[in-house]
Design an enzyme around this catalytic site. Structure first.
Site, PDB file in Angstrom:
ATOM      1  N   TYR A 116       0.834  -1.201   0.000  1.00 32.80           N
ATOM      2  CA  TYR A 116       0.000   0.000   0.000  1.00 32.80           C
ATOM      3  C   TYR A 116       0.871   1.254   0.000  1.00 32.80           C
ATOM      4  O   TYR A 116       1.800   1.353   0.796  1.00 32.80           O
ATOM      5  CB  TYR A 116      -0.924  -0.035   1.234  1.00 32.80           C
ATOM      6  CG  TYR A 116      -1.833   1.158   1.338  1.00 32.80           C
ATOM      7  CD1 TYR A 116      -2.828   1.380   0.392  1.00 32.80           C
ATOM      8  CD2 TYR A 116      -1.685   2.073   2.368  1.00 32.80           C
ATOM      9  CE1 TYR A 116      -3.657   2.481   0.481  1.00 32.80           C
ATOM     10  CE2 TYR A 116      -2.521   3.174   2.471  1.00 32.80           C
ATOM     11  CZ  TYR A 116      -3.497   3.376   1.525  1.00 32.80           C
ATOM     12  OH  TYR A 116      -4.314   4.473   1.610  1.00 32.80           O
ATOM     13  N   GLU A 134      -5.402  12.413 -14.840  1.00 38.67           N
ATOM     14  CA  GLU A 134      -5.673  13.518 -13.933  1.00 38.67           C
ATOM     15  C   GLU A 134      -4.407  14.324 -13.639  1.00 38.67           C
ATOM     16  O   GLU A 134      -3.307  13.761 -13.628  1.00 38.67           O
ATOM     17  CB  GLU A 134      -6.224  12.951 -12.622  1.00 38.67           C
ATOM     18  CG  GLU A 134      -6.750  13.999 -11.674  1.00 38.67           C
ATOM     19  CD  GLU A 134      -7.275  13.416 -10.370  1.00 38.67           C
ATOM     20  OE1 GLU A 134      -8.172  14.025  -9.802  1.00 38.67           O
ATOM     21  OE2 GLU A 134      -6.781  12.366  -9.927  1.00 38.67           O
ATOM     22  N   GLU A 154       0.515   7.881  -7.989  1.00 39.60           N
ATOM     23  CA  GLU A 154      -0.298   9.097  -8.067  1.00 39.60           C
ATOM     24  C   GLU A 154       0.510  10.287  -8.577  1.00 39.60           C
ATOM     25  O   GLU A 154       0.042  11.424  -8.550  1.00 39.60           O
ATOM     26  CB  GLU A 154      -0.939   9.391  -6.704  1.00 39.60           C
ATOM     27  CG  GLU A 154      -1.926   8.288  -6.323  1.00 39.60           C
ATOM     28  CD  GLU A 154      -2.668   8.553  -5.027  1.00 39.60           C
ATOM     29  OE1 GLU A 154      -2.457   9.612  -4.410  1.00 39.60           O
ATOM     30  OE2 GLU A 154      -3.471   7.672  -4.637  1.00 39.60           O
ATOM     31  N   LYS A 172      -1.531  19.849 -22.885  1.00 35.50           N
ATOM     32  CA  LYS A 172      -0.698  21.048 -22.978  1.00 35.50           C
ATOM     33  C   LYS A 172      -1.182  22.203 -22.104  1.00 35.50           C
ATOM     34  O   LYS A 172      -0.441  23.135 -21.838  1.00 35.50           O
ATOM     35  CB  LYS A 172      -0.604  21.490 -24.444  1.00 35.50           C
ATOM     36  CG  LYS A 172      -0.299  20.308 -25.372  1.00 35.50           C
ATOM     37  CD  LYS A 172       0.791  20.565 -26.359  1.00 35.50           C
ATOM     38  CE  LYS A 172       1.389  19.294 -26.949  1.00 35.50           C
ATOM     39  NZ  LYS A 172       0.669  18.030 -26.855  1.00 35.50           N
TER      40      LYS A 172
END
Ligand code: NAG
Ligand code: NAG
Ligand code: NAG
Ligand code: NAG
Ligand code: NAG
Length: 448
Positions: A203, A259, A341, A360
């Protein structure tokens, strides 16, 4: 006269024999071999959930395929639950407290898959519609699993199509029964396989990222046709059909959907200091933060935070595997906490690296549609580590979301939530329902 009667008897006999043969043949075609045994097992495990019927449907979109399970939940009315009707949601909760779910024991999969054809038929893996458009647009998936094989199987069922390809990463430290069960399932398919190199997934550790990269490399090497790669943990579930996913990815046209966040949402302690691993006598290694300040990233890369999950174009995957700058960044990520992440986000939001399909504009402005998760908002299920584990009361909101997947479900927690979403997705698949694609056509990150 006697001759006439004899002839009649002969004709009748032949007729009876033909009837008998026909009955045998028709029985065989609807259920050849072991599937009776499987039905019994399945009915024992899903006493109320599924009404298994058989019919053949033709689709106006082209191919003719069989539809076997109706995936109809009989205990409650899923349609009403999805419409958000309070009484039915309350009924569902009462029903679930009286009928806790017994998931399929991992070891049972060895039995279930002893006859692959029967297994696929009985568990619904032959129930799908493939349009020509979907057939020409294969997708590659990696799925991370560490326990509860049934949930992996349910997810695989939802996204399974013969033209796609699936890499399953089983945590090296998972019980043997999990490895055996996944081996047994993948052994029944040409296009589903277990990753060639398994990692012990820790984890917040680096191995979680490495696991996906191992799958990416396998998928890239095994198959030249797939257009996009999507990584999933077994607790996610799609809220779009394969047909919709294909249409949306075609609109993306090579752009990644990864993201990106900057500023104070970046959790700087995770990358300001060097993190190290201490092996334990028992169990997985532990991560700790040292006082040593971490170097800046290589190649003038700006730090951007994102998610472990995303939608990656094939050329981006090639870049991840072969590009030297991408590898240097991966090396830098080894001392970061939760590097999964950061790695994808940093590759995608540093256009000077030239990662194919990268973004961009300012990272925070980009909509991210790979996965919807509820953090600290009104969750109708329960929170685990700050993330909502969905309950039946969340479905109404989920089905209206624009994202492709939702995170997350626990198979044995409010099991009707997953059952009803499954029924809903199944209906949409067979009704060839398509969301309004204009929303996706107007996204600023797609490539035109
Ligand atoms: C299954 O569905 C069929 C047709 O909808 C129905 O006639 C039958 O009673 C159902 N069986 C069960 C066990 O619910
Ligand atoms: C799925 O379709 C069946 C058959 O038309 C219907 O009875 C059921 O309510 C539908 N389920 C949902 C969730 O819409
Ligand atoms: C598999 O089937 C065998 C015989 O049919 C049975 O003895 C065994 O208990 C089953 N295994 C599991 C895990 O259910
Ligand atoms: C890190 O710094 C803290 C506080 O200054 C100190 O107590 C600790 O011993 C240091 N740890 C290491 C590994 O140097
Ligand atoms: C590093 O990037 C910044 C902008 O992010 C730029 O101003 C600078 O010239 C770059 N340095 C090198 C050595 O490329």
């Amino acid at each position: 006269m006697l001759k006439y009667v004899r002839r009649k008897v002969a004709i009748l006999t032949v007729f009876i024999i033909l009837c008998f043969v026909w009955m045998q043949v028709s029985h065989k075609s609807s259920c050849d071999g072991d599937c009776k045994k499987l039905s019994i097992i399945q009915n024992a495990l899903f006493p109320f959930s599924y009404n298994i019927t058989q019919k053949v449907i033709e689709t106006h979109t082209g191919k003719v395929l069989t539809r076997k399970h109706t995936r109809l939940v009989t205990a409650v009315d899923c349609k009403h639950i999805i419409e958000g009707q309070k009484e039915e949601i309350a009924n569902a909760k009462i029903w679930m407290t009286k009928h806790p779910k017994n998931s399929i024991p991992d070891a049972e999969y060895l039995n279930l898959t002893s006859d692959c054809n029967a297994y696929k038929r009985e568990r619904g893996f032959l129930d799908f519609i493939v349009t020509e458009e979907e057939e020409k647009y294969p997708i590659a998936y990696s799925i991370l699993v560490y326990q509860e094989v049934e949930q992996l199987e349910r997810l695989l069922w939802a996204i399974y199509r013969p033209q796609n390809i699936y890499c399953i990463h089983v945590d090296l430290s998972s019980p043997k029964a999990v490895h055996n069960a996944v081996n047994a399932i993948t052994g029944c398919f040409d296009n589903v396989f277990v990753v060639s190199k398994k990692e012990t997934v820790i984890y917040e550790g680096f191995s979680r990222l490495q696991a996906d990269i191992n799958c990416m490399a396998d998928l890239f090497q095994k198959n030249r046709k797939w257009k996009y790669f999507i990584n999933l943990p077994s607790q996610q579930y799609p809220i779009k059909t394969n047909q919709e996913i294909v249409k949306i990815l075609q609109i993306y046209n090579g752009a990644n959907d990864i993201e990106g966040m900057t500023g104070n949402r970046m959790l700087p302690n995770r990358f300001k200091y060097v993190h190290k691993y201490v092996p334990q006598d028992r169990g997985k290694a532990k991560i700790y933060r040292t006082n040593v300040t971490k170097s800046v990233p290589p190649h003038n890369i700006t730090i951007v935070k994102g998610s472990a999950y995303g939608i990656f174009s094939r050329n981006f995957v090639r870049f991840v595997i072969y590009d030297e700058k991408a590898r240097d960044l991966l090396e830098w990520c080894k001392e970061v906490l939760s590097p999964d992440e950061y790695y994808w986000a940093m590759l995608n939001h540093n256009p000077h690296l030239g990662a194919p399909g990268s973004y961009k504009g300012p990272p925070d402005k980009k909509r991210w549609l790979a996965v919807f998760a509820k953090w600290g908002e009104r969750c109708q299920g329960k929170y685990v580590r700050g993330v909502c584990v969905f309950g039946v009361g969340d479905l109404h909101e989920l089905v209206a979301r624009e994202e492709l997947f939702v995170n997350k479900f626990h198979l044995t927690y409010q099991p009707l939530a997953l059952d009803c979403l499954e029924e809903w997705l199944y209906n949409r698949t067979f009704n060839s329902e398509i969301v309004d694609l204009d929303f996706y056509r107007n996204l600023p990150f797609i490539l035109r």
